[in-house]
Design a protein around this motif. Structure first.
Motif, PDB file in Angstrom:
ATOM      1  N   GLY A  10       1.071  -4.228   4.998  1.00  0.00           N
ATOM      2  CA  GLY A  10      -0.014  -3.909   5.917  1.00  0.00           C
ATOM      3  C   GLY A  10      -0.942  -2.882   5.322  1.00  0.00           C
ATOM      4  N   LEU A  11      -1.577  -2.130   6.201  1.00  0.00           N
ATOM      5  CA  LEU A  11      -2.566  -1.137   5.797  1.00  0.00           C
ATOM      6  C   LEU A  11      -1.950   0.254   5.804  1.00  0.00           C
ATOM      7  CD1 LEU A  11      -5.548  -0.417   5.186  1.00  0.00           C
ATOM      8  CD2 LEU A  11      -5.869  -0.211   7.664  1.00  0.00           C
ATOM      9  N   ALA A  12      -2.177   0.995   4.732  1.00  0.00           N
ATOM     10  CA  ALA A  12      -1.723   2.373   4.648  1.00  0.00           C
ATOM     11  C   ALA A  12      -2.866   3.231   4.103  1.00  0.00           C
ATOM     12  CB  ALA A  12      -0.503   2.494   3.741  1.00  0.00           C
ATOM     13  N   GLN A  13      -2.866   4.487   4.461  1.00  0.00           N
ATOM     14  CA  GLN A  13      -3.871   5.413   3.940  1.00  0.00           C
ATOM     15  C   GLN A  13      -3.444   5.953   2.583  1.00  0.00           C
ATOM     16  OE1 GLN A  13      -4.650   8.460   6.870  1.00  0.00           O
ATOM     17  NE2 GLN A  13      -6.096   7.143   7.952  1.00  0.00           N
ATOM     18  N   TRP A  36      11.055  -6.399  -7.657  1.00  0.00           N
ATOM     19  CA  TRP A  36       9.766  -6.403  -6.968  1.00  0.00           C
ATOM     20  C   TRP A  36       8.652  -6.498  -8.016  1.00  0.00           C
ATOM     21  CZ3 TRP A  36       9.031  -6.841  -1.832  1.00  0.00           C
ATOM     22  CH2 TRP A  36      10.067  -6.469  -0.977  1.00  0.00           C
ATOM     23  N   ALA A  37       7.629  -7.233  -7.683  1.00  0.00           N
ATOM     24  CA  ALA A  37       6.433  -7.344  -8.519  1.00  0.00           C
ATOM     25  C   ALA A  37       5.222  -7.392  -7.600  1.00  0.00           C
ATOM     26  CB  ALA A  37       6.508  -8.587  -9.387  1.00  0.00           C
ATOM     27  N   ARG A  38       4.038  -7.238  -8.181  1.00  0.00           N
ATOM     28  CA  ARG A  38       2.832  -7.337  -7.372  1.00  0.00           C
ATOM     29  C   ARG A  38       1.739  -8.023  -8.177  1.00  0.00           C
ATOM     30  NH1 ARG A  38       1.308  -0.842  -7.212  1.00  0.00           N
ATOM     31  NH2 ARG A  38       0.662  -0.648  -9.402  1.00  0.00           N
ATOM     32  N   GLN A  39       0.739  -8.488  -7.458  1.00  0.00           N
ATOM     33  CA  GLN A  39      -0.382  -9.149  -8.117  1.00  0.00           C
ATOM     34  C   GLN A  39      -1.667  -8.885  -7.363  1.00  0.00           C
ATOM     35  OE1 GLN A  39       0.131 -13.343  -8.949  1.00  0.00           O
ATOM     36  NE2 GLN A  39      -1.395 -13.258 -10.565  1.00  0.00           N
ATOM     37  N   ASP A  90      -2.765   0.640  -5.600  1.00  0.00           N
ATOM     38  CA  ASP A  90      -1.521  -0.055  -5.228  1.00  0.00           C
ATOM     39  C   ASP A  90      -1.804  -1.272  -4.346  1.00  0.00           C
ATOM     40  OD1 ASP A  90       0.029   3.160  -4.892  1.00  0.00           O
ATOM     41  OD2 ASP A  90       0.284   1.731  -6.538  1.00  0.00           O
ATOM     42  N   THR A  91      -3.048  -1.450  -3.952  1.00  0.00           N
ATOM     43  CA  THR A  91      -3.413  -2.614  -3.147  1.00  0.00           C
ATOM     44  C   THR A  91      -3.152  -3.897  -3.928  1.00  0.00           C
ATOM     45  OG1 THR A  91      -5.093  -1.389  -1.911  1.00  0.00           O
ATOM     46  CG2 THR A  91      -5.318  -3.788  -2.005  1.00  0.00           C
ATOM     47  N   ALA A  92      -2.344  -4.774  -3.347  1.00  0.00           N
ATOM     48  CA  ALA A  92      -1.935  -6.002  -4.023  1.00  0.00           C
ATOM     49  C   ALA A  92      -1.087  -6.832  -3.073  1.00  0.00           C
ATOM     50  CB  ALA A  92      -1.130  -5.677  -5.285  1.00  0.00           C
ATOM     51  N   VAL A  93      -0.763  -8.024  -3.516  1.00  0.00           N
ATOM     52  CA  VAL A  93       0.268  -8.817  -2.853  1.00  0.00           C
ATOM     53  C   VAL A  93       1.587  -8.508  -3.553  1.00  0.00           C
ATOM     54  CG1 VAL A  93       1.091 -11.121  -2.259  1.00  0.00           C
ATOM     55  CG2 VAL A  93      -1.357 -10.613  -2.228  1.00  0.00           C
ATOM     56  N   TYR A  94       2.598  -8.162  -2.769  1.00  0.00           N
ATOM     57  CA  TYR A  94       3.893  -7.756  -3.296  1.00  0.00           C
ATOM     58  C   TYR A  94       4.910  -8.886  -3.085  1.00  0.00           C
ATOM     59  CZ  TYR A  94       2.297  -3.010  -4.054  1.00  0.00           C
ATOM     60  OH  TYR A  94       1.631  -1.906  -4.525  1.00  0.00           O
ATOM     61  N   GLN A 116       0.894  -8.827   1.756  1.00  0.00           N
ATOM     62  CA  GLN A 116      -0.251  -7.999   1.393  1.00  0.00           C
ATOM     63  C   GLN A 116       0.008  -6.539   1.740  1.00  0.00           C
ATOM     64  OE1 GLN A 116      -3.318  -8.954  -0.077  1.00  0.00           O
ATOM     65  NE2 GLN A 116      -3.666  -6.741  -0.206  1.00  0.00           N
ATOM     66  N   VAL A 117      -0.310  -5.675   0.788  1.00  0.00           N
ATOM     67  CA  VAL A 117      -0.342  -4.231   1.012  1.00  0.00           C
ATOM     68  C   VAL A 117      -1.752  -3.756   0.650  1.00  0.00           C
ATOM     69  CG1 VAL A 117       0.483  -1.983   0.216  1.00  0.00           C
ATOM     70  CG2 VAL A 117       2.112  -3.849   0.617  1.00  0.00           C
ATOM     71  N   THR A 118      -2.383  -3.081   1.592  1.00  0.00           N
ATOM     72  CA  THR A 118      -3.727  -2.559   1.372  1.00  0.00           C
ATOM     73  C   THR A 118      -3.706  -1.052   1.574  1.00  0.00           C
ATOM     74  OG1 THR A 118      -4.728  -4.625   2.133  1.00  0.00           O
ATOM     75  CG2 THR A 118      -6.134  -2.667   2.091  1.00  0.00           C
ATOM     76  N   VAL A 119      -4.189  -0.316   0.594  1.00  0.00           N
ATOM     77  CA  VAL A 119      -4.245   1.139   0.679  1.00  0.00           C
ATOM     78  C   VAL A 119      -5.709   1.547   0.725  1.00  0.00           C
ATOM     79  CG1 VAL A 119      -3.553   3.327  -0.335  1.00  0.00           C
ATOM     80  CG2 VAL A 119      -2.109   1.290  -0.630  1.00  0.00           C
ATOM     81  N   SER A 120      -6.116   2.030   1.870  1.00  0.00           N
ATOM     82  CA  SER A 120      -7.524   2.359   2.072  1.00  0.00           C
ATOM     83  C   SER A 120      -7.670   3.349   3.212  1.00  0.00           C
ATOM     84  CB  SER A 120      -8.318   1.093   2.385  1.00  0.00           C
ATOM     85  OG  SER A 120      -9.660   1.405   2.703  1.00  0.00           O
ATOM     86  N   SER A 121      -8.678   4.202   3.119  1.00  0.00           N
ATOM     87  CA  SER A 121      -8.968   5.125   4.217  1.00  0.00           C
ATOM     88  C   SER A 121      -9.992   4.521   5.167  1.00  0.00           C
ATOM     89  CB  SER A 121      -9.476   6.454   3.650  1.00  0.00           C
ATOM     90  OG  SER A 121     -10.600   6.240   2.820  1.00  0.00           O
TER      91      SER A 121
END
Length: 121
Positions: A10-13, A36-39, A90-94, A116-121
């Motif tokens: 999800g979304l994290a700051q 674990w991997a991400r893309q 760190d925003t990516a699909v994990y 999906q992991v999204t890191v945004s303010s």
């Protein structure tokens, strides 16, 4: 058949934390190392971390060492990735993955569908 299902994204700051889970089924979870991997879209996959089948040892990519922690609960057939000090990059699909044996020197033979992991303010 092998099934790996990620959750917890999800979304994290920036500076925040998330914990990803990977529910495993269709195989004897405690007999296999996991990863674990991400893309990021448009880029190649990035391996992040691996854990032995019994959880006795872990390995991390330099990009996440000290910030991410891989763990597993063999009684619950679940793999985790605790992510702290999150950065926008760190925003990516994990994805979680299953190795072919007890160690991480073999091939990853199965992957989950990703989350999906999204890191945004």
């Amino acid at each position: 058949q092998v099934r790996l299902v990620e959750s917890g994204g999800g979304l994290a700051q920036p500076g925040g934390s998330l914990r990803l889970s990977c529910a495993a089924s269709g195989f004897s979870f405690s007999n296999y190392a996991m990863t674990w991997a991400r893309q990021v879209p448009g880029k190649g996959p990035e391996w992040l971390s691996g854990i032995l089948s019994d959880g006795s040892d872990t390995v991390y990519a330099e990009s996440v060492k000290g910030r991410f922690t891989i763990s597993r609960d063999n009684a619950k057939n679940t793999l985790y990735l605790r992510m702290t000090s999150l950065k926008p990059e760190d925003t990516a699909v994990y994805f979680c993955g299953k190795y072919s044996g007890v160690g991480i020197e073999g091939q990853v033979e199965s992957w989950g569908q990703g989350i999906q992991v999204t890191v945004s303010s």
